[in-house]
Design an enzyme around this catalytic site. Structure first.
Site, PDB file in Angstrom:
ATOM      1  N   PRO A  48      12.661  47.258  12.739  1.00 47.61           N
ATOM      2  CG  PRO A  48      14.976  47.406  12.754  1.00 47.61           C
ATOM      3  CD  PRO A  48      13.803  47.138  13.641  1.00 47.61           C
ATOM      4  CD  GLU A  49       7.383  45.452   9.415  1.00 50.61           C
ATOM      5  OE1 GLU A  49       6.953  45.074   8.318  1.00 50.61           O
ATOM      6  OE2 GLU A  49       6.646  45.881  10.315  1.00 50.61           O
TER       7      GLU A  49
END
Ligand SMILES: [Zn+2]
Length: 280
Positions: free
Chosen positions: A2-3
């Protein structure tokens, strides 16, 4: 992994169910990733109301009614889910906030995530540069932050203490859109090129938030940004802009994808005779 866009989508998804709720109890099934400790975090959050959720970079922040805050780092594979009733499937469940209505559950298969209590909101943001999507962040502040380092611009973008929220996928995409070679020393970029990179970073991150993030493995399902990536994961495929093969490099142990023709190593120099002075 996840960014920023995936964390932002998580924030938006759970916010309506958890904001304004009181935390009755906290329990962890993986206490090694709870800080300062499971016991202290449990004591600190018990009875606190959750204020409107925030996000800074890839950090999800649960501000609490007494001014303290809990941060959740999703790590490589973490996810937060709200459930009115505990779900039957509890595989990879690592922690649980029991709320005045429902439960906020933290799942994390690879166990790189972490949950941390901080005495203040300021402390919850410690160590991070300005958020890449902060409306108050200007091109010049972004440029000054990156220009502090001589490291390759790809590495500078990944350094969360300079600007927070840009990860491996979106740094590749932003550098492609800005036509900057990933190995260019950040400090060598002109203000104009840094401003172009700033606009590219924001555009790529915003587009991904709109498309519910990037789904390239089982970690983050439901996103659509993977259909719009132009260089990331496309080694050997023709560049959408010029047709040259997308190349792959490893920079600081991170994989990097770029088009050597669209992102040449050096900017062609302006012939001396045509250079104009803008002041003096
Ligand atoms: Zn190209």
């Amino acid at each position: 992994m996840p960014e920023l866009p995936e964390v932002e989508c998580t924030r938006r998804r759970i916010a309506p169910d958890v904001e304004g709720r009181r935390i009755l109890e906290f329990a962890s099934l993986w206490p090694r990733k709870v800080f300062p400790s499971e016991g202290e975090l449990s004591r600190r959050v018990q009875g606190q109301k959750i204020r409107p959720l925030q996000r800074h970079g890839k950090r999800l922040i649960l501000p609490l009614s007494d001014g303290s805050a809990v941060t959740v780092h999703l790590g490589m594979s973490g996810n937060l889910e709200f459930h009115r009733h505990p779900p039957r499937e509890q595989r990879h469940l690592r922690a649980m906030f029991s709320l005045s209505r429902g439960k906020l559950l933290f799942f994390d298969a690879r166990k790189f995530g972490r949950i941390e209590w901080h005495p203040s909101l300021e402390a919850a943001r410690a160590g991070l540069g300005p958020d890449a999507l902060d409306p108050a962040l200007t091109a010049s502040a972004f440029g000054s932050a990156l220009a502090k380092t001589r490291r390759p611009v790809k590495s500078a973008l990944l350094d969360q203490s300079l600007v927070a929220g840009v990860g491996n996928i979106y740094s590749d995409e932003a550098l492609f859109h800005a036509r900057i070679h990933p190995l260019a020393p950040a400090s060598s970029l002109t203000p104009a090129r840094l401003a172009r990179l700033f606009r590219a970073v924001r555009a790529v991150l915003r587009a991904s938030v709109c498309r519910q993030g990037t789904s390239i493995d089982w970690v983050w399902p439901g996103g659509r940004m993977q259909h719009h990536l132009l260089v990331y994961g496309r080694t050997g495929e023709p560049c959408a802009r010029c047709g040259a093969a997308i190349r792959h490099l490893v920079i600081g142990q991170r994989s990097c994808h770029f088009c050597a023709r669209c992102q040449p190593p050096r900017t062609p120099r302006t012939p001396q005779g045509h250079r104009r002075r803008t002041s003096g």
